[in-house]
Design an enzyme around this catalytic site. Structure first.
Site, short mmCIF file in Angstrom:
data_model
loop_
_atom_site.label_atom_id
_atom_site.label_comp_id
_atom_site.label_asym_id
_atom_site.label_seq_id
_atom_site.Cartn_x
_atom_site.Cartn_y
_atom_site.Cartn_z
N ASP A 137 0.85 -1.20 0.00
CA ASP A 137 0.00 0.00 0.00
C ASP A 137 0.88 1.24 0.00
OD1 ASP A 137 -2.44 1.25 -0.10
OD2 ASP A 137 -2.60 1.46 2.07
N HIS A 144 -3.77 14.14 0.40
CA HIS A 144 -4.05 13.33 1.59
C HIS A 144 -2.89 13.43 2.58
CE1 HIS A 144 -5.24 9.90 4.05
NE2 HIS A 144 -4.09 9.31 3.80
N GLU A 211 -10.56 4.04 3.47
CA GLU A 211 -9.64 4.80 2.62
C GLU A 211 -9.95 4.48 1.17
OE1 GLU A 211 -5.57 4.14 3.91
OE2 GLU A 211 -5.78 5.73 5.41
N GLU A 213 -9.15 4.10 -2.43
CA GLU A 213 -7.90 3.89 -3.18
C GLU A 213 -8.21 3.15 -4.48
OE1 GLU A 213 -4.63 2.21 -1.07
OE2 GLU A 213 -5.24 3.03 0.88
N ASP A 245 -9.06 0.51 1.92
CA ASP A 245 -8.09 0.11 2.95
C ASP A 245 -8.64 0.50 4.31
OD1 ASP A 245 -5.78 -0.58 4.32
OD2 ASP A 245 -4.79 1.33 3.88
N ARG A 249 -8.40 4.19 13.32
CA ARG A 249 -7.49 5.31 13.57
C ARG A 249 -6.96 5.36 15.00
NH1 ARG A 249 -6.12 6.13 8.47
NH2 ARG A 249 -7.82 6.86 7.16
N GLN A 252 -4.30 2.85 15.12
CA GLN A 252 -3.19 3.28 14.26
C GLN A 252 -2.30 4.30 14.97
OE1 GLN A 252 -4.54 4.76 10.45
NE2 GLN A 252 -2.48 5.21 9.72
N LYS A 265 -4.68 -1.85 10.27
CA LYS A 265 -4.95 -1.89 8.83
C LYS A 265 -5.19 -3.30 8.31
CE LYS A 265 -3.68 2.43 7.49
NZ LYS A 265 -4.43 3.29 6.56
N THR A 269 -9.30 -5.53 3.86
CA THR A 269 -9.12 -4.61 2.73
C THR A 269 -10.08 -5.09 1.64
OG1 THR A 269 -6.78 -4.34 3.27
CG2 THR A 269 -7.48 -3.63 1.08
N GLU A 386 -9.66 12.79 7.35
CA GLU A 386 -9.54 14.14 6.80
C GLU A 386 -10.86 14.90 6.91
OE1 GLU A 386 -7.56 14.59 2.84
OE2 GLU A 386 -7.28 12.45 3.04
CA CA Z 1 -3.99 3.12 2.74
#
Ligand code: CA
Length: 461
Positions: A137, A144, A211, A213, A245, A249, A252, A265, A269, A386
């Site tokens: 990844d 971002h 996320e 992606e 993904d 948080r 993380q 993570k 996925t 975000e």
């Molecule tokens: Ca990611």
């Protein structure tokens, strides 16, 4: 940038039901590949999606429609795309041309056999189309990286390496899942509360995020010790899908120093059920993101004129949320953000060239995530971290519900499509996932304070 000549409508029309419907984006110029469970035998088959149908490639091969190429015919009898990928770009082109010939309006050749190989797309049980050996990844969106960096380092959001080196880490393949598979809210360790500063929490995540992606599928390998030059990197790419993904948080932020994300993570996925081949994306290329004059040029091993001119992908992206309360009222999903993959700072070819620049060998079927795709505007952010500034500013939904992060029962939908005045639109496979509540904790620790699980089901504060 040189645009391919416009394709006339006659060449792009198909006799298959739904194929010429621009709202589906599944016409003759798309032909994404998938794997599915055959509705009668239950066996895993490969397919190509066309309109409201799947063309069963196993049936095409078995009935002689692919006899002109025995190696292609054999690859189409397998249950994943890996054998087909291994045949290389010339074979990818041969099969695509053959399928387009069989499915094009006005073509009578082999019509009965082709019709017999069509199955309804609706109610299909999709299977993972590729046996994925490795998953990497990246972190290729500067918008971002800057906004996330600003949350934690307001004075210097972007680290000094960002504009020189495509940042990435190795992910996990065992928890790659397809759209439609629910995600259970994971447990994990997070930063201690002030009330008991010496003991971290261990509870279901209270900051479950997505996320947005793209997933890039490697179709051609490189031997260990042999880097892929930037001017050949694009030819190693087989196709593209959406990728979500999932990220916890709170886990993380507690675990990521000093080695990066781990359990925050790797619990899930999500991937699209089908893969859009690079040939279908040829009309939707975009230049590399223009760098401000005071940004450094990429080092020579990441710089190629063709890649700079057309190495990015012009794919429109959209994230929507459907809460349980919205579903109960038959409300439409609420669009959280819109962005475009052409806003990525690093192109797919740059990611491949960088990944292999130390001699690391990519394998057939390897998956590269681009990293969260966010645009320059605040409302084009590709994750809740975000959009809500790490939970500080809740989003208010049209029905009055609020979200900082995802709640149990929420359905999160990633969509992507390409449009152009001169070409039929194409729609990538969506990623649609429902969040399930955490399992009853089988490992409930006995040596920790009896911390109440926060209310994360609805109207999350
Ligand atoms: Ca990611």
């Amino acid at each position: 940038m040189t645009q391919p000549p416009p394709i006339t409508s006659l060449q792009t029309q198909s006799w298959v039901f739904g194929a010429n419907d621009p709202t589906l984006g599944l016409g003759l110029t798309h032909l994404p590949y998938c794997a599915f469970q055959h509705p009668e035998t239950g066996a895993p088959h490969l397919g190509a999606v066309i309109g409201a149908c799947i063309l069963d490639l196993h049936a095409c091969s078995a009935t002689g429609l692919l006899d002109e190429s025995p190696t292609l015919a054999a690859a189409c009898l397998t249950s994943t795309l890996n054998a087909f990928m291994a045949l290389g770009p010339a074979a990818w082109s041969t099969l695509r041309t053959r399928l387009q010939t069989l499915l094009r309006t006005g073509v009578k050749q082999e019509r009965k056999k082709t019709e017999a190989a069509l199955l309804p797309l609706r109610d299909t049980t999709f299977l993972k189309p590729v046996a994925i050996p490795n998953y990497t990844d990246f972190y290729a969106s500067i918008f971002h990286a800057t906004r996330v960096g600003r949350l934690f380092r307001p004075d210097h959001p972007l680290l000094p390496n960002y504009k020189h080196v495509p940042i990435g880490y190795h992910g996990r393949t065992s928890s790659l899942i397809l759209s439609g598979t629910p995600v259970t809210r994971p447990y994990g360790q997070s930063k201690p509360d002030p009330s008991h500063p010496d003991i971290p929490n261990f509870c279901p995540t209270t900051a479950l995020d997505y996320e947005l992606e793209l997933g890039l599928y490697i179709g051609q390998p490189n031997p260990l010790g042999t880097p892929i030059p930037i001017d050949r990197a694009a030819s190693h790419l087989f196709g593209v899908s959406l990728l979500n993904d999932w990220s916890a948080r709170d886990l993380q932020s507690w675990e990521s120093q000093p080695l990066g994300p781990f359990l925050s993570k790797n619990f899930a996925t999500t991937l699209s059920p089908w893969i859009t081949p690079m040939a279908a994306l040829a009309p939707f290329r975009a230049p590399s993101l223009p760098r401000p004059t005071d940004d450094p040029q990429p080092l020579p091993y990441l710089l190629d004129p063709t890649d700079q001119q057309a190495g990015n992908l012009n794919i429109k992206l959209e994230v929507s949320l459907l809460t349980e309360a919205m579903q109960a009222k038959n409300a439409n999903p609420f669009t959280l953000s819109r962005s475009n993959s052409s806003d990525l700072y690093w192109t797919p070819a740059q990611l491949i060239a960088h990944h292999t620049s130390n001699g690391c060998n990519l394998q057939i079927g390897d998956l590269l995530g681009t990293g969260t795709i966010s645009g320059p505007s605040e409302d084009s952010a590709g994750c809740l971290l975000e959009l809500t500034r790490n939970g500080a500013i809740p989003l208010t939904l049209p029905n009055g519900e609020t979200r900082t992060f995802l709640a149990d029962g929420d359905e999160l939908i990633l969509r992507a499509y390409c449009t152009s005045p001169n070409h039929p639109p194409i729609t990538l496979g969506e990623c649609r996932t429902t969040i399930l509540p955490p399992n009853p904790n089988p490992n409930k620790p006995t040596n920790l304070p009896n911390k109440k699980t926060p209310n994360i089901s609805r109207n999350h504060p």
